[in-house]
Write a protein that holds these residues in place. Structure first.
Motif, PDB file in Angstrom:
ATOM      1  N   GLU A  73      41.063  37.195  20.145  1.00 36.18           N
ATOM      2  CA  GLU A  73      40.649  38.354  20.938  1.00 36.18           C
ATOM      3  C   GLU A  73      41.172  38.232  22.371  1.00 36.18           C
ATOM      4  OE1 GLU A  73      36.421  38.892  21.857  1.00 36.18           O
ATOM      5  OE2 GLU A  73      36.654  40.964  21.138  1.00 36.18           O
ATOM      6  N   THR A  74      41.636  39.339  22.910  1.00 31.15           N
ATOM      7  CA  THR A  74      42.104  39.300  24.299  1.00 31.15           C
ATOM      8  C   THR A  74      41.456  40.429  25.097  1.00 31.15           C
ATOM      9  OG1 THR A  74      43.998  39.400  25.786  1.00 31.15           O
ATOM     10  CG2 THR A  74      44.168  40.711  23.779  1.00 31.15           C
ATOM     11  N   ALA A  75      41.191  40.138  26.370  1.00 33.03           N
ATOM     12  CA  ALA A  75      40.656  41.160  27.285  1.00 33.03           C
ATOM     13  C   ALA A  75      41.698  41.530  28.332  1.00 33.03           C
ATOM     14  CB  ALA A  75      39.385  40.641  27.953  1.00 33.03           C
ATOM     15  N   TYR A  76      42.945  41.019  28.135  1.00 34.04           N
ATOM     16  CA  TYR A  76      43.998  41.395  29.084  1.00 34.04           C
ATOM     17  C   TYR A  76      44.562  42.745  28.701  1.00 34.04           C
ATOM     18  CZ  TYR A  76      44.214  36.430  30.391  1.00 34.04           C
ATOM     19  OH  TYR A  76      43.921  35.177  30.811  1.00 34.04           O
ATOM     20  N   ARG A  77      44.231  43.751  29.491  1.00 38.51           N
ATOM     21  CA  ARG A  77      44.758  45.082  29.231  1.00 38.51           C
ATOM     22  C   ARG A  77      45.948  45.301  30.160  1.00 38.51           C
ATOM     23  NH1 ARG A  77      40.797  49.398  29.672  1.00 38.51           N
ATOM     24  NH2 ARG A  77      40.404  48.439  31.681  1.00 38.51           N
ATOM     25  N   ARG A  83      53.781  47.016  32.222  1.00 40.48           N
ATOM     26  CA  ARG A  83      53.167  45.849  31.581  1.00 40.48           C
ATOM     27  C   ARG A  83      52.466  44.897  32.533  1.00 40.48           C
ATOM     28  NH1 ARG A  83      57.025  44.271  26.767  1.00 40.48           N
ATOM     29  NH2 ARG A  83      57.163  46.265  25.700  1.00 40.48           N
ATOM     30  N   SER A  84      52.093  45.404  33.720  1.00 36.17           N
ATOM     31  CA  SER A  84      51.258  44.591  34.611  1.00 36.17           C
ATOM     32  C   SER A  84      49.853  44.516  34.022  1.00 36.17           C
ATOM     33  CB  SER A  84      51.135  45.266  35.981  1.00 36.17           C
ATOM     34  OG  SER A  84      52.369  45.281  36.632  1.00 36.17           O
ATOM     35  N   THR A  85      49.192  43.386  34.248  1.00 36.44           N
ATOM     36  CA  THR A  85      47.808  43.269  33.811  1.00 36.44           C
ATOM     37  C   THR A  85      46.951  44.186  34.683  1.00 36.44           C
ATOM     38  OG1 THR A  85      48.219  40.990  33.235  1.00 36.44           O
ATOM     39  CG2 THR A  85      45.915  41.649  33.390  1.00 36.44           C
ATOM     40  N   LEU A  86      46.198  45.047  34.051  1.00 35.16           N
ATOM     41  CA  LEU A  86      45.392  46.010  34.804  1.00 35.16           C
ATOM     42  C   LEU A  86      44.133  45.332  35.341  1.00 35.16           C
ATOM     43  CD1 LEU A  86      45.896  48.936  32.289  1.00 35.16           C
ATOM     44  CD2 LEU A  86      46.829  48.781  34.625  1.00 35.16           C
ATOM     45  N   ASP A 135      44.136  40.861  41.469  1.00 38.77           N
ATOM     46  CA  ASP A 135      44.879  39.993  40.556  1.00 38.77           C
ATOM     47  C   ASP A 135      45.404  38.804  41.338  1.00 38.77           C
ATOM     48  OD1 ASP A 135      47.839  40.609  41.456  1.00 38.77           O
ATOM     49  OD2 ASP A 135      46.766  42.502  41.389  1.00 38.77           O
ATOM     50  N   ASP A 136      45.804  37.765  40.611  1.00 39.26           N
ATOM     51  CA  ASP A 136      46.260  36.531  41.265  1.00 39.26           C
ATOM     52  C   ASP A 136      47.482  36.775  42.136  1.00 39.26           C
ATOM     53  OD1 ASP A 136      44.269  35.380  39.898  1.00 39.26           O
ATOM     54  OD2 ASP A 136      45.540  34.415  38.387  1.00 39.26           O
ATOM     55  N   ALA A 137      48.398  37.630  41.648  1.00 36.13           N
ATOM     56  CA  ALA A 137      49.624  37.862  42.406  1.00 36.13           C
ATOM     57  C   ALA A 137      49.311  38.490  43.752  1.00 36.13           C
ATOM     58  CB  ALA A 137      50.578  38.755  41.601  1.00 36.13           C
ATOM     59  N   THR A 138      48.397  39.448  43.765  1.00 34.87           N
ATOM     60  CA  THR A 138      48.031  40.090  45.037  1.00 34.87           C
ATOM     61  C   THR A 138      47.384  39.075  45.961  1.00 34.87           C
ATOM     62  OG1 THR A 138      47.784  42.321  44.154  1.00 34.87           O
ATOM     63  CG2 THR A 138      46.513  41.804  46.128  1.00 34.87           C
ATOM     64  N   MET A 139      46.476  38.256  45.430  1.00 33.43           N
ATOM     65  CA  MET A 139      45.799  37.298  46.291  1.00 33.43           C
ATOM     66  C   MET A 139      46.778  36.309  46.899  1.00 33.43           C
ATOM     67  SD  MET A 139      41.929  36.806  44.982  1.00 33.43           S
ATOM     68  CE  MET A 139      42.199  36.731  43.244  1.00 33.43           C
ATOM     69  N   LEU A 173      50.077  46.078  46.749  1.00 30.58           N
ATOM     70  CA  LEU A 173      48.982  45.104  46.757  1.00 30.58           C
ATOM     71  C   LEU A 173      47.765  45.832  46.198  1.00 30.58           C
ATOM     72  CD1 LEU A 173      49.443  43.618  50.341  1.00 30.58           C
ATOM     73  CD2 LEU A 173      49.843  42.401  48.199  1.00 30.58           C
ATOM     74  N   VAL A 174      47.132  45.223  45.199  1.00 27.72           N
ATOM     75  CA  VAL A 174      46.034  45.910  44.524  1.00 27.72           C
ATOM     76  C   VAL A 174      44.721  45.171  44.762  1.00 27.72           C
ATOM     77  CG1 VAL A 174      45.201  46.798  42.307  1.00 27.72           C
ATOM     78  CG2 VAL A 174      47.652  46.804  42.816  1.00 27.72           C
ATOM     79  N   PHE A 175      43.722  45.889  45.237  1.00 25.99           N
ATOM     80  CA  PHE A 175      42.436  45.295  45.582  1.00 25.99           C
ATOM     81  C   PHE A 175      41.304  45.994  44.856  1.00 25.99           C
ATOM     82  CE2 PHE A 175      45.214  44.155  48.968  1.00 25.99           C
ATOM     83  CZ  PHE A 175      44.791  42.904  49.369  1.00 25.99           C
ATOM     84  N   ARG A 176      40.208  45.263  44.728  1.00 28.65           N
ATOM     85  CA  ARG A 176      38.970  45.879  44.238  1.00 28.65           C
ATOM     86  C   ARG A 176      38.008  45.973  45.409  1.00 28.65           C
ATOM     87  NH1 ARG A 176      36.730  45.512  39.055  1.00 28.65           N
ATOM     88  NH2 ARG A 176      35.026  44.200  39.750  1.00 28.65           N
TER      89      ARG A 176
END
Ligand SMILES: Nc1nc2c(ncn2[C@@H]2O[C@H](COP(=O)(O)OP(=O)(O)O)[C@@H](O)[C@H]2O)c(=O)[nH]1
Ligand SMILES: [Mg+2]
Ligand SMILES: [Zn+2]
Ligand SMILES: [Zn+2]
Length: 397
Positions: A73-77, A83-86, A135-139, A173-176
């Motif tokens: 099972e994967t939760a990587y959407r 194809r970036s991880t959302l 995501d890790d890349a943004t951080m 750069l993607v933030f929450r």
């Protein structure tokens, strides 16, 4: 009409069902393990070359899926296009794209760095907001390429690479952003995905990159248009002596940048109301520190934003009017006319990311970084899209 989602990395749109998945490539419960390899689509679209598990299709409306190869099972959407991880909860929480545009050397990279730093610290606390990389890349990228350079090493940035020079990529750069909202059982934290990208101003000159920028601008929920008064002939001569002035060669006057952005947003098929651009546009004048000496002590551009968790509409409107007046002294009346004629929702802001001019050798001044009103434009855009409650004194808009 089916709900459309916009990828915060590539700004392409798709339906929730189209979201794909990526195998974790861990040892599965059936003792299989999918091999990792480079995903060429991901590499071409985003520049990420790391080896990753295989991508596969399944019902994207669900939070997880079973890999057809290894049964794990994967939760990587992932985005079906790049194809970036959302981000976690993508499609379930609100998603807001903030595009930032401005001419070369108008201060975009410095402003974005300081804005995000403020939202993670002081301004965030004042609004009961918390911001972190999605995501890790943004951080990693925000930390090493932006924050460390300015805050730790005290250095200005080299010019942003144009999208064309960067293989037609813009790497947002993607933030929450977590915001406290009143709820039935007390305050609740609501998340919004924020995507920022910093374009090179020249990208609006070359035909090649217009298409790319059109997609980013047209799918943005809000635009921060950064205009540098030091690039306006009428204002440049008024700047505080000793201010580091941007070179004027090959630089587009702010009114031309605004003209290009407007043409892009007014293209047929875009979101318009009564012939005007409907996307809210925060028109932000940067480097205000170079002009404080000319303002009355009572000017709204010399006081800080009033305290409190809400966006203060009254304060914001008085800043808006003050900037409009300043535009007259700066020979910027054509800017105001374009905005009035072509935008349903626009507001002026005046900010200083650094609080004073950098030194002659392009370093942060000895007094350190003292940001002024940097969060206001973002908070207004969030308020305009309903993510932030409006404050007292609601005027128009
Ligand atoms: N006086 C003053 N200068 C600034 C400020 N922010 C940026 N600058 C100057 O503008 C230059 C260009 O900034 P940068 O963010 O790299 O511009 P970009 O090309 O739009 O990304 C910097 O190297 C600084 O000299 C500010 O808040 N005040
Ligand atoms: Mg830059
Ligand atoms: Zn697998
Ligand atoms: Zn994408």
């Amino acid at each position: 009409m089916a709900r459309r989602l916009t990828c915060p990395y590539c700004y392409e749109t798709f339906g929730p069902r189209d979201i794909q998945f990526r195998c974790t490539s861990r040892l599965s419960r059936t003792q299989k393990r999918c091999a990792r390899s480079r995903d060429q689509v991901l590499a071409d679209r985003t520049g990420q070359r790391a080896e990753v598990g295989p991508a596969f299709r399944a019902d994207g409306r669900r939070p997880t899926a079973l890999c057809p190869e290894c049964d794990d099972e994967t939760a990587y959407r992932i985005c079906p296009v790049c194809r970036s991880t959302l981000p976690v909860e993508f499609g379930m929480v609100e998603n807001r794209m903030i595009a930032m545009v401005g001419a070369k050397a108008s201060g975009k990279t410095v402003y974005m760095t300081v804005l995000l730093h403020e939202m993670m610290n002081r301004a965030g606390a004042a609004y009961g907001a918390s911001l972190m990389g999605a995501d890790d890349a943004t951080m990693l990228r925000y930390g090493s390429d932006y924050q460390d350079n300015l805050y730790r090493d005290g250095q200005m940035f080299p010019g942003t690479r144009t999208a064309v020079a960067n293989d037609h990529r813009v790497e947002p750069l993607v933030f929450r952003l977590g915001l406290r909202r009143p709820g039935l059982f007390g305050p609740r934290l609501r998340h919004t995905v924020l995507s920022f990208f910093d374009t090179a101003g020249e990208d609006f000159n070359s035909r090649e990159s217009v298409e790319l920028n059109t997609r980013y601008l047209a799918n943005a929920d809000g635009v921060i248009l950064l205009l540098d008064p030091l690039q306006m002939p009428g204002a440049r001569q008024l700047a505080l002596p000793g201010t580091a002035l941007p070179g004027s060669e090959g630089v587009d006057a702010p009114v031309n940048v605004l003209g290009r952005v407007t043409n892009t947003l007014l293209a047929p098929g875009r979101d318009r109301s009564a012939g005007k651009v409907n996307t809210p546009v925060a028109v932000v004048f940067s480097k205000l520190d170079a002009f404080w000496h000319l303002l009355d002590t009572g000017s709204p551009l010399r006081r800080h934003r009033p305290p409190g968790e809400r966006f203060d509409e009254e304060d914001s409107l008085s800043v808006h009017e003050e900037v409009r007046q300043l535009l007259k002294d700066w020979d910027g009346v054509p800017i105001d006319q374009i905005l009035e004629n072509s935008y349903a929702r626009h507001r002026y802001f005046g900010v200083s990311a650094l609080g004073r001019s950098p030194t002659g050798d392009a370093r942060v001044a000895a007094t350190g970084i003292q940001p002024y009103r940097v969060a206001d434009p973002l908070l207004w855009l969030l308020k305009e899209s309903g993510a932030l409650p409006a404050g007292p004194g609601r005027g128009r808009g």
